[in-house]
Design an enzyme around this catalytic site. Structure first.
Site, PDB file in Angstrom:
ATOM      1  N   TYR A 145       0.737  -1.197  -0.052  1.00 39.95           N
ATOM      2  CA  TYR A 145       0.080   0.064   0.149  1.00 39.95           C
ATOM      3  C   TYR A 145       0.887   1.316   0.037  1.00 39.95           C
ATOM      4  CZ  TYR A 145      -3.936  -2.992   1.093  1.00 39.95           C
ATOM      5  OH  TYR A 145      -5.056  -4.105   0.941  1.00 39.95           O
ATOM      6  N   LYS A 196       3.425 -15.017   2.052  1.00 38.51           N
ATOM      7  CA  LYS A 196       3.478 -16.050   0.791  1.00 38.51           C
ATOM      8  C   LYS A 196       4.929 -16.298   0.430  1.00 38.51           C
ATOM      9  CE  LYS A 196       0.401 -16.924  -1.936  1.00 38.51           C
ATOM     10  NZ  LYS A 196       0.068 -18.474  -2.224  1.00 38.51           N
ATOM     11  N   ASP A 229      -2.901 -17.685   2.281  1.00 38.66           N
ATOM     12  CA  ASP A 229      -4.088 -18.351   1.263  1.00 38.66           C
ATOM     13  C   ASP A 229      -4.347 -19.408   2.303  1.00 38.66           C
ATOM     14  OD1 ASP A 229      -1.632 -19.875   0.579  1.00 38.66           O
ATOM     15  OD2 ASP A 229      -2.518 -20.224  -1.290  1.00 38.66           O
ATOM     16  N   ASP A 253      -4.958  -6.896   5.854  1.00 35.50           N
ATOM     17  CA  ASP A 253      -6.381  -6.177   5.573  1.00 35.50           C
ATOM     18  C   ASP A 253      -7.426  -7.163   5.217  1.00 35.50           C
ATOM     19  OD1 ASP A 253      -8.022  -4.405   4.742  1.00 35.50           O
ATOM     20  OD2 ASP A 253      -7.116  -3.777   2.966  1.00 35.50           O
ATOM     21  N   ASP A 257     -10.531  -8.799   8.227  1.00 39.60           N
ATOM     22  CA  ASP A 257     -12.052  -8.493   7.726  1.00 39.60           C
ATOM     23  C   ASP A 257     -12.894  -9.877   7.678  1.00 39.60           C
ATOM     24  OD1 ASP A 257     -12.046  -5.961   7.416  1.00 39.60           O
ATOM     25  OD2 ASP A 257     -13.070  -6.064   5.331  1.00 39.60           O
TER      26      ASP A 257
END
Ligand code: NAD
Length: 368
Positions: A145, A196, A229, A253, A257
């Site tokens: 970001y 990852k 994942d 992020d 959520d």
């Protein structure tokens, strides 16, 4: 009653339901001032769309400096359709991003707790979520970001290229991992670090640095590494396997959520964004509910104030070292839920519907 030193709290109610839920927190802080040996100095100011309407900017320099000088900042929520078409730098959300960035709040803590009284509000089976208590620690000021280069560039024959860069340094990884290990020590003593590393070098570095920190300073804490994942999948399959999850800005992020929705309602979940401690041991921090300004219900007196009230409980715990008072406030919330009081968003058959103010008052009546 002997009062301890003044603790500066800045309330930024913001927009939509922000002022309604923040009002309930103010009542609770005033209760603490009156009934405990605490002395909170409360200040309140504008942020987001409300600030834009009055000053033409989502946060004025004056309010920003107030935030810099406060031990605790509590933000309600910002945003709403009224300000959707403003240019990027004037949007209400810029207030939030500026505070996070300039206060250098690098660790975002989001608990996902499933209250036993509300287990039916989750979309998962009760046995999977009942008693759930996870803490997600998301790195907040680095990664994709913020990385450079970034932008959209024309290339050949009308083609364009969108670019974002995912970078992390050792110190960025280590400081957020420390927060996660320290938290785990006060909880179930287990950290799961997600990245990852199979496809990203920055993920490989993340894994190596978290492991090195663990081996050097936190051997007594259980550490697991998990691909992000797989973590998303495990959060749905068996969320209770987790205690503290630490991960980067992008994966955090999404995973936070996802985890919050295991618990059923946005109106219940608090969050904390923490910065580094200075040499006096003081830390900058901002606390806010995870929900937004909820323009669809603003002004109706039906918003759930619990997420914001629990955000103040986090402030008591993490900024002010008042763990007992934090627990007292959390217990008061539980007790009101035990009594069957519910705001509309969590109302189920047989429970009593209460307004935002009635919920705040009921929680105060349970404080000891
Ligand atoms: P939202 O969280 O505001 O609302 C989503 C849904 O949840 C709505 O139906 C709302 O009524 C409900 N809800 C949320 N909080 C509730 C509460 N405390 N009690 C009862 N019901 C509640 O998300 P959104 O609709 O996507 O966004 C609305 C505005 O808020 C947008 O402008 C968005 O940019 C902004 N926003 C701000 C923040 C923040 O300030 N941190 C976070 C997310 C969204």
């Amino acid at each position: 009653m002997i009062k301890v030193k003044k603790r500066k709290v800045l309330l930024l109610p913001g927009d939509g339901i922000g002022p309604e839920v923040t009002k309930e927190v103010r009542k609770i802080i005033e209760w603490f001032n009156k009934n405990k040996s605490l002395d909170f100095e409360i200040d309140e100011d504008l942020a987001g769309g409300a600030s834009y309407d009055k000053h033409g900017t989502p946060i004025t320099d004056e309010v920003f400096y107030k935030a810099l000088e406060s031990e605790v900042v509590i933000l309600g929520a910002v945003g709403g359709p009224k300000w959707d078409n403003l240019e990027f730098s004037k949007k209400p959300e810029r207030a939030l991003l500026k505070l996070r960035k300039e206060l250098k709040l690098f660790a975002n803590l989001r608990p996902a707790i499933c209250f036993k009284q509300l287990v039916d509000a989750s979309s998962l089976k009760p046995e999977i979520v009942s008693g759930l208590d996870i803490m997600i620690v998301r790195e907040l000021t680095g990664g994709i970001y913020f990385g450079e280069p970034r932008g959209i560039k024309p290339i050949d024959k009308g083609e364009r290229k969108g670019i974002n860069t995912h970078t992390y340094t050792t110190s960025e990884i280590v400081r957020v991992a420390k927060v996660a290990f320290d938290l785990a020590k006060k909880r179930a003593n287990k950290v799961t670090s997600c990245e990852k590393s199979n496809v990203m070098e920055a993920g490989q570095l993340w894994k190596e640095e978290v492991q090195a920190l663990h081996d050097k300073e936190y051997k007594d804490v259980e550490l697991n590494h998990m691909l992000a994942d797989n973590c998303a999948m495990q959060l749905l399959r068996n969320p209770k396997q987790f205690d503290v999850i630490v991960t980067d800005n992008l994966f955090g992020d999404m995973l936070s959520d996802q985890a919050s929705m295991l618990t059923g309602s946005l109106g219940l979940l608090p969050s904390a964004s923490l910065g580094a401690k200075n040499k006096n041991g003081e830390m900058r921090a901002m606390y806010e509910p995870i929900h937004g300004a909820a323009p669809d219900i603003a002004g109706k007196g039906i918003a759930n104030p619990i997420a914001t009230i629990l955000s103040f409980a986090m402030a008591l715990k993490y900024s002010l070292d008042l763990d007992k008072d934090a627990e007292g406030l959390e217990k008061a919330v539980q007790s009101v839920l035990d009594d069957g009081l519910r705001t509309k968003d969590i109302l189920t058959k047989g429970m009593k519907e209460v307004s935002t103010t009635e919920m705040g008052d009921a929680i105060i009546s349970k404080l000891k």
